[in-house]
Write a protein that holds these residues in place. Sequence first.
Motif, mmCIF file in Angstrom:
data_model
loop_
_atom_site.group_PDB
_atom_site.id
_atom_site.type_symbol
_atom_site.label_atom_id
_atom_site.label_comp_id
_atom_site.label_asym_id
_atom_site.label_seq_id
_atom_site.Cartn_x
_atom_site.Cartn_y
_atom_site.Cartn_z
ATOM 1 N N GLU A 1 3.067 10.003 7.878
ATOM 2 C CA GLU A 1 4.354 10.388 7.303
ATOM 3 C C GLU A 1 5.443 9.366 7.580
ATOM 4 O O GLU A 1 6.381 9.236 6.795
ATOM 5 N N ASP A 2 5.329 8.616 8.694
ATOM 6 C CA ASP A 2 6.332 7.612 9.049
ATOM 7 C C ASP A 2 5.637 6.459 9.754
ATOM 8 O O ASP A 2 5.016 6.664 10.800
ATOM 9 N N VAL A 3 5.733 5.253 9.194
ATOM 10 C CA VAL A 3 5.091 4.089 9.806
ATOM 11 C C VAL A 3 6.063 3.233 10.608
ATOM 12 O O VAL A 3 5.644 2.306 11.304
ATOM 13 N N LEU B 1 2.531 10.354 15.990
ATOM 14 C CA LEU B 1 2.819 10.314 14.557
ATOM 15 C C LEU B 1 2.144 11.510 13.894
ATOM 16 O O LEU B 1 1.177 12.057 14.427
ATOM 17 N N GLU B 2 2.644 11.880 12.716
ATOM 18 C CA GLU B 2 2.030 12.957 11.954
ATOM 19 C C GLU B 2 1.442 12.390 10.672
ATOM 20 O O GLU B 2 1.969 11.429 10.106
ATOM 21 N N ALA B 3 0.373 13.026 10.210
ATOM 22 C CA ALA B 3 -0.279 12.589 8.975
ATOM 23 C C ALA B 3 -0.769 13.815 8.210
ATOM 24 O O ALA B 3 -0.987 14.879 8.787
ATOM 25 N N SER B 4 -0.935 13.639 6.921
ATOM 26 C CA SER B 4 -1.456 14.689 6.051
ATOM 27 C C SER B 4 -2.704 14.191 5.343
ATOM 28 O O SER B 4 -2.770 13.025 4.930
ATOM 29 N N TRP B 5 -3.691 15.069 5.221
ATOM 30 C CA TRP B 5 -4.920 14.725 4.502
ATOM 31 C C TRP B 5 -4.597 14.442 3.049
ATOM 32 O O TRP B 5 -3.714 15.060 2.463
ATOM 33 N N SER B 6 -5.365 13.540 2.445
ATOM 34 C CA SER B 6 -5.265 13.289 1.008
ATOM 35 C C SER B 6 -6.503 13.892 0.356
ATOM 36 O O SER B 6 -7.422 14.349 1.033
ATOM 37 N N HIS B 7 -6.533 13.875 -0.972
ATOM 38 C CA HIS B 7 -7.678 14.422 -1.712
ATOM 39 C C HIS B 7 -8.498 13.314 -2.367
ATOM 40 O O HIS B 7 -9.321 13.586 -3.226
ATOM 41 N N ASP B 8 -8.277 12.061 -1.941
ATOM 42 C CA ASP B 8 -8.932 10.909 -2.574
ATOM 43 C C ASP B 8 -10.422 10.802 -2.266
ATOM 44 O O ASP B 8 -11.174 10.282 -3.076
#
Length: 123
Positions: free
Chosen positions: A104-106, A13-20
């Motif tokens: 990005e996709d669960v 799977l792919e993921a992107s960092w958040s700024h939280d």
Amino acid sequence: MADLRVTVDGIDLEASWSHDAPETRAALEEALPLGGDATRWGDELYFSVPVDVESENASAEVPEGAIAYWPAGNALCLFWGPTPASRGDEPRAASPVNVVARLEDVAPLAGLEGGARVSLERP
């Protein structure tokens, strides 16, 4: 381009960092690659990580696909649907977590049964 490659029992799977939660994110980035045998709690997987940070903009309610650090358990969590703490169909942590990234996709996680081996690394 994705910031993270997340592998769950052989599913990439792919993921992107958040700024939280920037301090939590920095600590996790420094610790990459991370991995472990995850425990399942509803539609959440969590596993211990060698990171110890405080709550940072923490919340028990998280978006679908959230990757979050759980300060109470020094664990990394992946959320894709309801958990035993949910009040409906939304993902909800047992106690507040620091959201650091988002899958990005669960959809590929829907077929998981039980726990899983999880790893996070740079692409």
